[in-house]
Design a protein around this motif. Structure first.
Motif, mmCIF file in Angstrom:
data_model
loop_
_atom_site.group_PDB
_atom_site.id
_atom_site.type_symbol
_atom_site.label_atom_id
_atom_site.label_comp_id
_atom_site.label_asym_id
_atom_site.label_seq_id
_atom_site.Cartn_x
_atom_site.Cartn_y
_atom_site.Cartn_z
ATOM 1 N N SER A 1 13.112 -40.292 27.821
ATOM 2 C CA SER A 1 13.654 -40.660 26.509
ATOM 3 C C SER A 1 15.141 -40.343 26.424
ATOM 4 O O SER A 1 15.683 -40.190 25.338
ATOM 5 C CB SER A 1 12.890 -39.923 25.405
ATOM 6 N N THR A 2 15.809 -40.273 27.566
ATOM 7 C CA THR A 2 17.224 -39.888 27.580
ATOM 8 C C THR A 2 18.163 -40.990 27.115
ATOM 9 O O THR A 2 19.331 -40.728 26.869
ATOM 10 C CB THR A 2 17.654 -39.421 28.988
ATOM 11 N N CYS A 3 17.670 -42.216 26.974
ATOM 12 C CA CYS A 3 18.517 -43.302 26.457
ATOM 13 C C CYS A 3 18.201 -43.586 24.990
ATOM 14 O O CYS A 3 18.486 -44.662 24.477
ATOM 15 C CB CYS A 3 18.387 -44.560 27.302
ATOM 16 N N HIS A 4 17.648 -42.606 24.305
ATOM 17 C CA HIS A 4 17.282 -42.712 22.892
ATOM 18 C C HIS A 4 18.522 -43.020 22.054
ATOM 19 O O HIS A 4 19.546 -42.362 22.180
ATOM 20 C CB HIS A 4 16.654 -41.376 22.472
ATOM 21 N N VAL A 5 18.439 -44.054 21.227
ATOM 22 C CA VAL A 5 19.514 -44.426 20.308
ATOM 23 C C VAL A 5 18.921 -44.597 18.909
ATOM 24 O O VAL A 5 17.725 -44.825 18.750
ATOM 25 C CB VAL A 5 20.254 -45.711 20.732
ATOM 26 N N ILE A 6 19.783 -44.486 17.916
ATOM 27 C CA ILE A 6 19.363 -44.649 16.524
ATOM 28 C C ILE A 6 20.078 -45.874 15.968
ATOM 29 O O ILE A 6 21.311 -45.947 16.003
ATOM 30 C CB ILE A 6 19.689 -43.392 15.710
#
Length: 182
Positions: free
Chosen positions: A111-116
């Motif tokens: 989940s290291t490319c998690h964006v909001i």
């Protein structure tokens, strides 16, 4: 090289033989010279679609792309970039040197490319897959509009959208790794 060898190669399924002028150069096939000094080019067709490699991004000409505004967790601007339709956010971030990790290289294993995303943008995107939702459950600072950057494809409707990066990421291989004796 004998013409007999060329005929044997031409019998391979999916191959065609094309006559080329004596001075023609081929960068997309193999050229074989016959005894009479004419040339034949042997081409092999594996499939009819273009090859796409992970993370292969072609930057659009300035002013012609879809504008995306990357911001940090506090809302401070990081960088505004231009993208092409179909590019994913993770690959764009790497191309434009934006600090978005992507430890699994887009295989939905972290989940290291998690964006909001903004709620308006989030609502226009397809629903996340079960695999993406499983990884998002592990993400640090999860919100209602969180997505994995490797799974979000840029669309024309995203022009001018804001993409926020969370304050931290959680890499389960590094953060959850128990030390072992060597």
């Amino acid at each position: 090289m004998s013409f007999k060898f060329l005929r044997q190669l031409a019998r391979i399924p999916g191959c065609t033989r094309v006559h080329a002028p004596p001075l023609a150069q081929s960068t997309w096939g193999t050229t074989y010279r016959r005894r009479d000094s004419s040339r034949y080019i042997l081409r092999r067709y594996l499939h009819g679609t273009s090859i796409q490699q992970h993370g292969q991004i072609t930057r659009p000409k300035p002013g012609t792309g879809i504008k995306l505004h990357f911001k940090d967790h506090k809302g401070n601007p990081i960088k505004t970039i231009e993208a092409r339709e179909g590019d994913d956010i993770l690959s764009l971030a790497h191309e434009w040197d934006i600090d978005l990790e992507g430890a699994c290289e887009g295989s939905i294993a972290c989940s290291t490319c998690h964006v909001i995303l903004q709620p308006e943008t989030y609502d226009t995107l397809p629903e996340p897959s079960d695999d993406e939702n499983d990884m998002l459950d592990l993400a640090f600072g999860l919100t209602d509009t969180s997505r994995l950057g490797c799974q979000v494809q840029v669309t024309k409707e995203m022009d001018g959208t804001e993409i926020r990066l969370p304050s931290a990421t959680r890499n389960m291989f590094v953060d959850g790794k128990k030390p072992t004796h060597h």
